[in-house]
Each structure stands twice: as structure tokens, then as C-alpha cells.
Write an enzyme that holds these catalytic residues in place. Sequence first.
Site: not given
Ligand code: NAD
Length: 547
Positions: A237
Site C-alpha cells: 500500500k
Molecule cells: P473514494 O475517494 O472514491 O471515495 C471515498 C468516499 O468516502 C467519498 O464519497 C467521500 O466523500 C467519503 N467520505 C470521506 N470521509 C467521509 C466521512 N468522514 N464520512 C462519510 N463519508 C466520507 O474512495 P474509494 O476508492 O471508494 O474507497 C473507499 C474505501 O474502499 C476505502 O476504505 C478504500 O480503501 C476501500 N477500497 C477501495 C478500492 C478501490 O478499488 N477503489 C478497493 C478496495 C477497497
Amino acid sequence: MKPITVLLVEDDAEQARQFHNLFQKVRGVHFDVRTVATFADGLGQLKQASVDAVLLDVRLPDSDGETTFERLHRHDPELPIVVIVEPGDTMLGIRAVEDGAHGYLVKGRINTSQLSRAVRFAMKNARLQNAEWDSPMFHLAQQQFMKAAQLMGLDENIRERLLWPQRTLVVTLPFRRDEYNEVETVFGYRVQHVLTMGPTKGGIRYHEDVDLGETSALAMWMTWKCSLMNLPFGGAKGGVAIDPTSLTRAELQRLTRRYTMEIIDMIGPDRDIPAPDMGTNEQVMAWIMDTYSQQMGHAVPEVVTGKPVVLGGSLGRKEATGRGVVYVIQHACEHLKIDPRKSTAVVQGFGNVASNAAKFLDEMGVKVLGISDVSTGIRNEKGIDIAAAQAWVDQHKTLAGFPGGEPISNSELLQLPCDILVPAALQNQITQENAGKLQCKIIAEGANGPTTLEADEILNDRGIFVIPDILANAGGVTVSYFEWVQDTQNFSWTLDEINSRLLKIMTDSFMRTLKRSVEQKLDMRTAALIEGIQRVTEAKLLRGLFP
Ligand code: NAD
């Protein structure tokens, strides 16, 4: 971005007013400034509520002969403190820094950028001094691992070896904002947890809270996730401690290219392959790929996954994590004999993972009663129009003001009665405080680490079926693997091929986890962890020790 709470201890009212004005003008960061005029009142405030940093006049009417810094530092040595001195008193500022203050500012010579940087740098420095590893997320990842290791009777040597990442890199990089002549120093990380399984793989996160502990936790979870999915990768990561929503496109590009240069020796198609995570996207991956390719002298699309399709990205990668979440929800519904078409869901977040999960749930006939993002939560008993919400976010960046439901807070959102809850925003959302109040039957963890260890026990006792992060959100890394395979073979697959292979892998992993959970009477998280840890252990034992 959450506001930064600053306690300003300043007896000169005019000076305090000037500080307030400067704080208000800072771009991209919101400061919540509380002002008091005496040292005693400052201590009183600190006892009542926690603050992120203190801006402290070294001389106050109740200084008692010492500088106020010495007294406050003795009171709480871990507090990030920036002292304020008169122009003729700079020696006092220098001495305070020697004694542990995180910086000093000279009255009348401060501008908005210096002020904002001084406070943020003090916070970062304090965290570094208080041990970068010491993060709640890394504790959670280690505790989860130890629990699974205990239950599976894992060899003591292997246990010790897997408890810490194999390689970590901490970098500082200079970063120039558009309108500032000054150059800021930001912190970046890349962590490789296990190098035994093949190249390492893991996303890059841009968020102001990123640190070594958080990055290490995410790298460790990537190891178990890749192993559970039977992918030929170890976990990694990376991240940069910055709020990407405060950056212009040009700033984001400069930051990304410089960060890529700083970690370039660690990454590569056969070494370590980054992907998007929170705060990064296809465009950021395109810049990483371009920077890496410039250095190699030829295009190397396979150095990152989650790229735009035109640069060698895979069809279906963008929505793969959300799609995978919904595939495992379908299996959980089948297991629990819940008809998805008669069920309801609440999704926290509306970024990549959450918005796609909401879309696919909606397509499956599940009524989505609530969604949220950093700005607000939205609730609609009749079901939210997900396409309209997406169109709103595309236009306005956040959900704030979306007319398709009533606004509610994120904490209220998590407690809405529903069948399926999908926390898909960030870590540490389901805790000891709210786990007893959730009113759902299934939790599918789209985010990494959304549930604390204490909350996990409460959920298990309450019989809530948890599909853990390393299983629920593994669709992303699985299609990233497909992307890497397509890039290395210079051959692309159709979307149907990709989705059907994804379904097969997610189904196989879900069924293996469920079988272990039922047969060994384990919760789904521990069962998934044991599945993941076992394969890594076997590989480690077969490869043996070098030298
Ligand atoms: P992203 O940046 O696209 O979206 C994050 C979302 O969370 C946004 O809508 C943001 O407004 C919201 N957010 C931020 N702070 C917040 C809060 N305090 N309360 C409520 N909402 C809040 O990120 P993503 O890629 O969708 O990732 C989200 C989660 O999924 C993370 O934990 C990431 O590690 C995990 N994840 C992502 C992927 C991927 O392929 N992108 C894969 C596996 C896991």
C-alpha cells in the site's frame, strides 16, 4: 476534510483578531479556532475538549516567570504547539523549538500560507514523534491477525514474521501549490508487507490522515486479500498525507509525479504494482504510468492498474470493487434466505466503491434507503434514485444539497433500519459505541477496516452476518490482476469475460470462507483471515529461509 481545531492562547485582542482573519482566508483547509486570553483558560479548554494544535503566545499575563511553552509542554508533551513571539523576542521562539515546540511565528510577519503550514506541520511532526507505527488501524490489523493466528495455531516464527511489513519507505517530497512561491514538504509512504507470493500489489491513498501505521495496516490486509482470492501477489500500500480535495488538477499532477519519482525504485511491473484507493483515481494512475514510462524510455502500462482503458486499463476495473461487493451480498442473501428484491440497503460513502455498490444493488432490485459522503447523508424511505444522485455528484462534487431525500448525519445513517449495510467510505466507522444500535442483518465491508475489534464482537453476539473487507471489497484487486495479466500479454478481454471470471473468483472465495466459518464455528472475518494466512504460510515454508 474535517476542520482542524486550533486553540489560540493570545492576550492581545487585536493580534487574536488578525489570526482569525488569516485562518479564515486559508484555502482548502477549514480551521475551527478557539481563543482564550490567559494560560489558565488555555489549560481549562484543553481539559474540556481535545484540540489538534495550540498556537501559544510565549508571554501571557499569568506566565509565572517561565515561558508559557515550558509549562504547557510539561503539562502535555505530545501536544503539537506552535509558539507566537514578538519581533524582538525571536530568541524565545528558537529556544522553545529547541525545547520541543513544533515551530514559532513572529507577530506581524505571518501570512495565511505560513500560518496554515505551521499548524499542519506541527500536527504531522507531533505524530511522527509519537511513533508513526502507532496508529489505531495498524493495531486493528495486528490484533485481527493475532486472533486468527492463535485460532489456527500458527507457528511462532511465521507469526512474528507476518506481524510487521517486510519493507517500508517513508519519503518527504517538496510540493509547490499554484499560487504560492513557497514550497511545502509533504510525507509519502510505500509499504510492502509480504514479498513471498510474487510482486506486491496495493492501492495509493491520498488523505490527510495517511501515516506509516495506516499504510502498513492496509498493506497487511492486501496480503490476506490477495491470498484469499488466490492471486499471485503479496500485499502493499502507499499514500501521501494530503487532502486531495484541496488541490487543483495541476497541483495533483505535480504531487503525483514527484511522489512517483520518490518511490520509483520500489515499484515496477514485476516488483510492486500500485492501483487507486481513496483520493486517487484513473487519472492519477495515468500520471504514475507516464512518469514511470518516461524514466524507462518506453511505455510501461503494466506498472499500475486502474488506468484509463485507452492506456491499457481493463474494462470493468473502475466498477469492479462495487460489483464484487454486490456479488458477495447476493451469496449472503442466498445463505440467509433473504430475497434481495424485497430487501433494503444503506450505503455509507458515494465515491468509487460506494456509488458502484449502490448502483448494482439498485439494479438488483434492492431498495437503497440511504447514501452519504463526507458532506452529508441522504435518506429516502421510498428509495434513492441512484442515477440522479450520481448526476448530482458529477455536477456538484458532493451530495450536499441533493434534493432526492432528507439530509441526515453519517452516524444516523449507519443506524437506519435496513437489511444490508455497506460501509464503503473509510475506516473506524462501526465501533463499540454504535455496534449495538445497528439495525441490519448483513454488513458488507466495502471500505477497509470499517469495524473495530470490540464492535466485531458485539456484531457477532447480535448475529449480524459480516462479510469482511478482505472478502467483500476484493473485486477491485481481482480485476486489477486481470488488468495486469492483459497488459503483460498484450491481449484484452471483453467485459463479459471479465465479469464472469470475477464472479467465479468471488464466489469461490465466499464459499470457502463460509464453509470454514460454519465447520469451525468461526465468524466470517476470522475464517477469511485464516484462509488468507494459511496460503501465505504454506508458501513461506516451501520457499524456506534465505540464506
Ligand atoms: P473514494 O475517494 O472514491 O471515495 C471515498 C468516499 O468516502 C467519498 O464519497 C467521500 O466523500 C467519503 N467520505 C470521506 N470521509 C467521509 C466521512 N468522514 N464520512 C462519510 N463519508 C466520507 O474512495 P474509494 O476508492 O471508494 O474507497 C473507499 C474505501 O474502499 C476505502 O476504505 C478504500 O480503501 C476501500 N477500497 C477501495 C478500492 C478501490 O478499488 N477503489 C478497493 C478496495 C477497497
